[in-house]
Design a protein around this motif. Sequence first.
Motif, PDB file in Angstrom:
ATOM      1  N   ASP A   1     -41.828  18.679 -20.250  1.00 20.98           N
ATOM      2  CA  ASP A   1     -42.698  19.661 -20.873  1.00 20.98           C
ATOM      3  C   ASP A   1     -43.454  20.406 -19.777  1.00 20.98           C
ATOM      4  N   GLY A   2     -44.057  21.539 -20.137  1.00 19.87           N
ATOM      5  CA  GLY A   2     -44.871  22.271 -19.172  1.00 19.87           C
ATOM      6  C   GLY A   2     -44.041  23.092 -18.204  1.00 19.87           C
ATOM      7  N   ASP A   3     -44.559  23.242 -16.991  1.00 22.50           N
ATOM      8  CA  ASP A   3     -43.966  24.109 -15.966  1.00 22.50           C
ATOM      9  C   ASP A   3     -42.546  23.660 -15.614  1.00 22.50           C
ATOM     10  N   PRO A   4     -41.521  24.475 -15.909  1.00 18.01           N
ATOM     11  CA  PRO A   4     -40.146  24.079 -15.592  1.00 18.01           C
ATOM     12  C   PRO A   4     -39.845  24.077 -14.098  1.00 18.01           C
ATOM     13  N   ASN A   5     -40.722  24.679 -13.297  1.00 15.97           N
ATOM     14  CA  ASN A   5     -40.503  24.706 -11.845  1.00 15.97           C
ATOM     15  C   ASN A   5     -41.004  23.443 -11.148  1.00 15.97           C
ATOM     16  N   LYS A   6     -41.734  22.630 -11.878  1.00 19.01           N
ATOM     17  CA  LYS A   6     -42.212  21.369 -11.314  1.00 19.01           C
ATOM     18  C   LYS A   6     -41.072  20.366 -11.226  1.00 19.01           C
ATOM     19  N   THR A   7     -41.022  19.617 -10.147  1.00 18.51           N
ATOM     20  CA  THR A   7     -39.987  18.603  -9.975  1.00 18.51           C
ATOM     21  C   THR A   7     -40.476  17.260 -10.505  1.00 18.51           C
ATOM     22  N   ILE A   8     -39.732  16.695 -11.420  1.00 22.51           N
ATOM     23  CA  ILE A   8     -40.035  15.384 -11.982  1.00 22.51           C
ATOM     24  C   ILE A   8     -39.185  14.347 -11.248  1.00 22.51           C
ATOM     25  N   LYS A   9     -39.836  13.350 -10.669  1.00 26.45           N
ATOM     26  CA  LYS A   9     -39.113  12.312  -9.942  1.00 26.45           C
ATOM     27  C   LYS A   9     -38.820  11.129 -10.864  1.00 26.45           C
ATOM     28  N   VAL A  10     -37.577  10.676 -10.816  1.00 28.27           N
ATOM     29  CA  VAL A  10     -37.122   9.539 -11.604  1.00 28.27           C
ATOM     30  C   VAL A  10     -36.673   8.445 -10.643  1.00 28.27           C
ATOM     31  N   PRO A  11     -37.118   7.209 -10.835  1.00 25.85           N
ATOM     32  CA  PRO A  11     -36.700   6.129  -9.921  1.00 25.85           C
ATOM     33  C   PRO A  11     -35.175   6.032  -9.830  1.00 25.85           C
ATOM     34  N   GLU A  12     -34.704   5.627  -8.679  1.00 24.11           N
ATOM     35  CA  GLU A  12     -33.260   5.506  -8.458  1.00 24.11           C
ATOM     36  C   GLU A  12     -32.673   4.414  -9.350  1.00 24.11           C
ATOM     37  N   GLY A  13     -31.404   4.590  -9.674  1.00 23.50           N
ATOM     38  CA  GLY A  13     -30.679   3.558 -10.402  1.00 23.50           C
ATOM     39  C   GLY A  13     -30.591   3.764 -11.890  1.00 23.50           C
ATOM     40  N   PHE A  14     -31.253   4.831 -12.414  1.00 21.67           N
ATOM     41  CA  PHE A  14     -31.191   5.108 -13.832  1.00 21.67           C
ATOM     42  C   PHE A  14     -30.180   6.220 -14.109  1.00 21.67           C
ATOM     43  N   ASP A  15     -29.459   6.084 -15.201  1.00 25.56           N
ATOM     44  CA  ASP A  15     -28.515   7.097 -15.651  1.00 25.56           C
ATOM     45  C   ASP A  15     -29.269   8.029 -16.597  1.00 25.56           C
ATOM     46  N   TYR A  16     -29.392   9.305 -16.222  1.00 22.82           N
ATOM     47  CA  TYR A  16     -30.233  10.180 -17.034  1.00 22.82           C
ATOM     48  C   TYR A  16     -29.799  11.634 -16.978  1.00 22.82           C
ATOM     49  N   GLU A  17     -30.235  12.368 -17.989  1.00 18.99           N
ATOM     50  CA  GLU A  17     -30.223  13.823 -18.007  1.00 18.99           C
ATOM     51  C   GLU A  17     -31.672  14.274 -18.097  1.00 18.99           C
ATOM     52  N   LEU A  18     -31.996  15.363 -17.408  1.00 19.10           N
ATOM     53  CA  LEU A  18     -33.355  15.903 -17.469  1.00 19.10           C
ATOM     54  C   LEU A  18     -33.274  17.362 -17.887  1.00 19.10           C
ATOM     55  N   TYR A  19     -33.973  17.703 -18.955  1.00 16.59           N
ATOM     56  CA  TYR A  19     -34.000  19.071 -19.466  1.00 16.59           C
ATOM     57  C   TYR A  19     -35.418  19.613 -19.372  1.00 16.59           C
ATOM     58  N   ASN A  20     -35.544  20.865 -18.879  1.00 10.61           N
ATOM     59  CA  ASN A  20     -36.847  21.530 -18.908  1.00 10.61           C
ATOM     60  C   ASN A  20     -36.781  22.720 -19.874  1.00 10.61           C
ATOM     61  N   ARG A  21     -37.860  23.496 -19.928  1.00 10.09           N
ATOM     62  CA  ARG A  21     -37.909  24.584 -20.913  1.00 10.09           C
ATOM     63  C   ARG A  21     -36.814  25.615 -20.669  1.00 10.09           C
TER      64      ARG A  21
ATOM     65  N   TYR B   1     -29.046   1.593 -20.046  1.00 11.97           N
ATOM     66  CA  TYR B   1     -28.926   2.645 -21.054  1.00 11.97           C
ATOM     67  C   TYR B   1     -29.044   4.042 -20.444  1.00 11.97           C
ATOM     68  N   HIS B   2     -28.569   5.026 -21.198  1.00  8.11           N
ATOM     69  CA  HIS B   2     -28.661   6.424 -20.801  1.00  8.11           C
ATOM     70  C   HIS B   2     -30.010   6.988 -21.247  1.00  8.11           C
ATOM     71  N   LEU B   3     -30.680   7.703 -20.345  1.00  7.50           N
ATOM     72  CA  LEU B   3     -31.973   8.310 -20.642  1.00  7.50           C
ATOM     73  C   LEU B   3     -31.815   9.817 -20.821  1.00  7.50           C
ATOM     74  N   ILE B   4     -32.524  10.362 -21.796  1.00  8.46           N
ATOM     75  CA  ILE B   4     -32.659  11.809 -21.939  1.00  8.46           C
ATOM     76  C   ILE B   4     -34.133  12.132 -21.727  1.00  8.46           C
ATOM     77  N   ILE B   5     -34.436  12.818 -20.647  1.00  8.02           N
ATOM     78  CA  ILE B   5     -35.818  13.143 -20.280  1.00  8.02           C
ATOM     79  C   ILE B   5     -36.075  14.610 -20.616  1.00  8.02           C
ATOM     80  N   VAL B   6     -37.108  14.862 -21.411  1.00  7.68           N
ATOM     81  CA  VAL B   6     -37.464  16.226 -21.796  1.00  7.68           C
ATOM     82  C   VAL B   6     -38.755  16.582 -21.068  1.00  7.68           C
TER      83      VAL B   6
END
Length: 372
Positions: free
Chosen positions: A46-66, A39-44
């Motif tokens: 929160d908090g500091d937009p300059n922080k890097t959020i790591k997502v395991p490989e192999g997932f189809d996703y979009e990541l949005y920050n503030r 499935y497709h993931l939408i990751i929101v």
Amino acid sequence: MAHPITPLSPPLKDQLDIVIPTIRNLDFLEQWRPFFQPYHLIIVQDGDPNKTIKVPEGFDYELYNRNDVNKLLGPKASCISFKDSACRCFGFLVSKKKYIFTIDDDCFVAKDPTGQEINALAQHIKNLLTPSTPLFFNTLYDPFREGADFVRGYPFSFREGVPTAISHGLWLNIPDYDAPTQLVKPLERNNRYVDAVMTIPKGTLFPMCGMNLGFDRELIGPAMYFGLMGDGQPIGRYDDMWAGWCCKVICDHLNLGVKTGLPYLWHSKASNPFVNLKKEYKGIYWQEEIIPFFQNLTLPKECTTVQKCYIELSKLVKEKLGPIDPYFQTLGDAMVTWIEAWDELNPPKKAEGAASLSAPAPAKAEPTPKAK
């Protein structure tokens, strides 16, 4: 079984988004990989937009920050909460799929009493694809589950049911308690697995929890707004409950159903009750007036869409709840802003012949993924 479901593998792969709010790396997805990876993931974020959020490989996703929220919505970004899991509703806003499943990042795969891992997503889909029965309670619970049906005395005129808009799942291990209950029962854990799905009757409210929730975005999406919580607001931890109360009265008005029960997931981490109390204490007082407001609320028959219902509800919130605290005036305005943003990003389809009625012009560009 009244209406058997044709097995799908994987079910609704191209019709469902998984929305996850987070402030941390999403290592928890590794346990969910067998169930979520198609499935497709939408990751929101929160908090500091300059922080890097790591997502395991192999997932189809979009990541949005503030920063992405502000860029996409402009002044309307004020309706999206900051430093609170209520930010997840931004994912509901930008999704283009029919169905949404949303989960918290401290929730893991649970096991049923036989030791079998529970595919929570598949159960939500079953709940959503079968009708609800809000007009008359069936004592065998969900009559559309395998091995069940309508009991003797159930009116045949009600057996068709109504479309299911919301599937509300539960949790093993850490229960979803408020701060006072956490304080008096710090060691309590939920180990009871109840193998049941039931429709919440029409006219009955419930405390919706957003950590294990599925819904039909086309049926109820515009009402799935998690309010103003967190940074700069006098209240927190009422985001999902506010959305649940609003959605339930609208579902009742539009003849839609809400189910609760299965599926379970494993809630791994108890939040700090003292921190929670600071967030909740006004809500604990206010809910004694908020609940009667929703219980006695009647939407006019002219409200024939979710958007019309929600705009009417925003007016009533300002009128009836505004005297409690100025916060409700602000919240009522934010509810209108939310609908404006929803209509802007989700314009009516031309085939429906309503594209030019009242919705703002469609956004010129699709939201840009932060990472993929």
